[in-house]
Write a protein that holds these residues in place. Structure first.
Motif, PDB file in Angstrom:
ATOM      1  N   PRO A  78     121.939  46.393  31.903  1.00 58.66           N
ATOM      2  CA  PRO A  78     120.990  46.595  30.802  1.00 58.66           C
ATOM      3  C   PRO A  78     119.784  47.394  31.269  1.00 58.66           C
ATOM      4  CG  PRO A  78     120.973  44.304  31.526  1.00 58.66           C
ATOM      5  CD  PRO A  78     122.063  44.991  32.280  1.00 58.66           C
ATOM      6  N   GLU A  79     119.464  48.464  30.504  1.00 54.84           N
ATOM      7  CA  GLU A  79     118.351  49.341  30.876  1.00 54.84           C
ATOM      8  C   GLU A  79     117.142  49.164  29.968  1.00 54.84           C
ATOM      9  OE1 GLU A  79     120.211  53.134  30.600  1.00 54.84           O
ATOM     10  OE2 GLU A  79     121.401  52.833  32.410  1.00 54.84           O
ATOM     11  N   ARG A  80     117.397  48.834  28.711  1.00 54.53           N
ATOM     12  CA  ARG A  80     116.313  48.662  27.746  1.00 54.53           C
ATOM     13  C   ARG A  80     116.612  47.464  26.850  1.00 54.53           C
ATOM     14  NH1 ARG A  80     117.673  53.502  28.360  1.00 54.53           N
ATOM     15  NH2 ARG A  80     118.981  53.722  26.552  1.00 54.53           N
ATOM     16  N   VAL A  81     115.536  46.817  26.397  1.00 53.39           N
ATOM     17  CA  VAL A  81     115.647  45.680  25.482  1.00 53.39           C
ATOM     18  C   VAL A  81     114.683  45.906  24.330  1.00 53.39           C
ATOM     19  CG1 VAL A  81     115.242  43.215  25.199  1.00 53.39           C
ATOM     20  CG2 VAL A  81     116.283  44.038  27.276  1.00 53.39           C
ATOM     21  N   LYS A  82     115.151  45.688  23.137  1.00 52.30           N
ATOM     22  CA  LYS A  82     114.276  45.738  21.963  1.00 52.30           C
ATOM     23  C   LYS A  82     114.244  44.339  21.369  1.00 52.30           C
ATOM     24  CE  LYS A  82     113.582  47.803  17.468  1.00 52.30           C
ATOM     25  NZ  LYS A  82     114.182  48.557  16.384  1.00 52.30           N
ATOM     26  N   LEU A  83     113.047  43.781  21.223  1.00 45.72           N
ATOM     27  CA  LEU A  83     112.868  42.446  20.651  1.00 45.72           C
ATOM     28  C   LEU A  83     112.458  42.599  19.192  1.00 45.72           C
ATOM     29  CD1 LEU A  83     110.852  40.827  23.580  1.00 45.72           C
ATOM     30  CD2 LEU A  83     113.326  40.813  23.220  1.00 45.72           C
ATOM     31  N   LEU A  95     120.219  44.948  23.396  1.00 49.44           N
ATOM     32  CA  LEU A  95     120.361  45.459  24.750  1.00 49.44           C
ATOM     33  C   LEU A  95     120.966  46.852  24.698  1.00 49.44           C
ATOM     34  CD1 LEU A  95     121.919  42.283  26.327  1.00 49.44           C
ATOM     35  CD2 LEU A  95     119.747  43.274  26.964  1.00 49.44           C
ATOM     36  N   SER A  96     120.474  47.754  25.540  1.00 46.82           N
ATOM     37  CA  SER A  96     121.007  49.118  25.618  1.00 46.82           C
ATOM     38  C   SER A  96     121.288  49.458  27.072  1.00 46.82           C
ATOM     39  CB  SER A  96     120.017  50.124  25.052  1.00 46.82           C
ATOM     40  OG  SER A  96     119.716  49.818  23.718  1.00 46.82           O
ATOM     41  N   LEU A 122     124.793  40.292  31.030  1.00 47.99           N
ATOM     42  CA  LEU A 122     125.617  41.171  30.218  1.00 47.99           C
ATOM     43  C   LEU A 122     126.930  41.413  30.952  1.00 47.99           C
ATOM     44  CD1 LEU A 122     125.875  43.099  27.759  1.00 47.99           C
ATOM     45  CD2 LEU A 122     124.737  44.834  29.138  1.00 47.99           C
ATOM     46  N   HIS A 123     128.039  41.108  30.280  1.00 48.64           N
ATOM     47  CA  HIS A 123     129.379  41.296  30.841  1.00 48.64           C
ATOM     48  C   HIS A 123     130.248  41.980  29.796  1.00 48.64           C
ATOM     49  CE1 HIS A 123     128.339  38.309  33.906  1.00 48.64           C
ATOM     50  NE2 HIS A 123     127.883  37.563  32.923  1.00 48.64           N
ATOM     51  N   ARG A 168     121.594  38.923  36.495  1.00 49.78           N
ATOM     52  CA  ARG A 168     122.350  39.164  37.728  1.00 49.78           C
ATOM     53  C   ARG A 168     121.457  39.601  38.870  1.00 49.78           C
ATOM     54  NH1 ARG A 168     127.285  42.680  35.564  1.00 49.78           N
ATOM     55  NH2 ARG A 168     125.601  43.345  34.254  1.00 49.78           N
ATOM     56  N   THR A 169     120.508  40.499  38.606  1.00 49.60           N
ATOM     57  CA  THR A 169     119.698  41.075  39.681  1.00 49.60           C
ATOM     58  C   THR A 169     118.300  40.484  39.765  1.00 49.60           C
ATOM     59  OG1 THR A 169     118.846  42.839  38.254  1.00 49.60           O
ATOM     60  CG2 THR A 169     120.913  43.275  39.452  1.00 49.60           C
ATOM     61  N   GLY A 170     117.802  39.898  38.673  1.00 48.42           N
ATOM     62  CA  GLY A 170     116.441  39.376  38.643  1.00 48.42           C
ATOM     63  C   GLY A 170     115.398  40.447  38.375  1.00 48.42           C
ATOM     64  N   ARG A 171     115.828  41.672  38.112  1.00 46.02           N
ATOM     65  CA  ARG A 171     114.888  42.768  37.843  1.00 46.02           C
ATOM     66  C   ARG A 171     114.475  42.767  36.382  1.00 46.02           C
ATOM     67  NH1 ARG A 171     118.282  47.427  40.919  1.00 46.02           N
ATOM     68  NH2 ARG A 171     117.968  46.608  43.020  1.00 46.02           N
ATOM     69  N   PRO A 172     113.221  43.134  36.106  1.00 49.11           N
ATOM     70  CA  PRO A 172     112.783  43.228  34.713  1.00 49.11           C
ATOM     71  C   PRO A 172     113.522  44.366  34.000  1.00 49.11           C
ATOM     72  CG  PRO A 172     110.897  43.203  36.201  1.00 49.11           C
ATOM     73  CD  PRO A 172     112.125  43.331  37.047  1.00 49.11           C
ATOM     74  N   ILE A 173     113.724  44.172  32.693  1.00 46.43           N
ATOM     75  CA  ILE A 173     114.355  45.185  31.859  1.00 46.43           C
ATOM     76  C   ILE A 173     113.246  45.773  30.990  1.00 46.43           C
ATOM     77  CG2 ILE A 173     116.134  45.649  30.144  1.00 46.43           C
ATOM     78  CD1 ILE A 173     117.459  42.993  30.992  1.00 46.43           C
ATOM     79  N   ALA A 174     113.238  47.089  30.881  1.00 44.68           N
ATOM     80  CA  ALA A 174     112.184  47.776  30.112  1.00 44.68           C
ATOM     81  C   ALA A 174     112.267  47.409  28.648  1.00 44.68           C
ATOM     82  CB  ALA A 174     112.321  49.288  30.280  1.00 44.68           C
ATOM     83  N   LEU A 175     111.101  47.080  28.072  1.00 45.75           N
ATOM     84  CA  LEU A 175     111.016  46.799  26.636  1.00 45.75           C
ATOM     85  C   LEU A 175     110.783  48.113  25.911  1.00 45.75           C
ATOM     86  CD1 LEU A 175     108.766  43.639  26.636  1.00 45.75           C
ATOM     87  CD2 LEU A 175     111.210  43.731  26.219  1.00 45.75           C
TER      88      LEU A 175
END
Length: 176
Positions: A78-83, A95-96, A122-123, A168-175
């Motif tokens: 997942p690279e971007r998230v829109k809430l 998720l994008s 995401l799987h 999976r990675t614990g990294r933040p996803i860009a909003l």
């Protein structure tokens, strides 16, 4: 079969009551009654095998890739998230990610909410049974970007800012 059903109605509660409240011989009677009911049920229905697990729906190839492989070998990142919010409640999460040439038609998403953080897994394929609390969502591919939207029912309280994190990675996803 009707007689067996009636016996289950009367003997099963009695057998359980004897197991809980009875003493030595009464407990043994409860065990024998329940075992006898189970044996009679199996004996009267010899051709009835346990139901087979439901078949997993076949993955659909991405639009524009007719007859190609069903899914990408690489897991989506997942690279971007829109809430999506309404009335101070989080209603949906989109998720994008960059679409592969052989993108799956569905994605499995797991969402956990805690301490102003949303963890997302995401799987595209489930190795074995899907994880608890997972949602299978259709994937939309447009302009090289794949996306899936998870509607939250009931909505999550979202008055404060939330941080989306890749589970999976614990990294933040860009909003966005």
């Amino acid at each position: 079969m009707l007689l067996l059903g009636v016996l289950w109605l009367f003997l099963a509660p009695l057998g359980l009551w004897l197991l809980v409240r009875g003493r030595g011989p009464a407990r043994m009677g409860g065990i024998l009654a329940l075992a006898g009911l189970e044996a009679a049920t199996l004996w009267l229905a010899p051709g009835a095998a346990p139901p087979a697990p439901p078949a997993r729906p076949a993955a659909q190839p991405a639009p524009g890739v007719p007859g190609g492989p069903a899914c990408s070998a690489l897991p989506p990142v997942p690279e971007r998230v829109k809430l999506t919010r309404r009335k101070n409640e989080l209603r949906a999460v989109r998720l994008s990610w960059t679409a592969a040439a052989d993108e799956c038609g569905t994605a499995i998403v797991v969402l956990r909410h805690r301490n102003h953080r949303i963890k997302l897994w995401l799987h595209e394929r489930a190795a074995g049974p899907p994880p608890a609390g997972s949602h299978t969502l259709p994937v939309t591919v447009a302009d090289g970007t794949a996306s899936a939207e998870l509607r939250l029912v009931p909505p999550l309280p979202g008055r404060s800012e939330l941080t989306a994190v890749d589970g999976r990675t614990g990294r933040p996803i860009a909003l966005r």
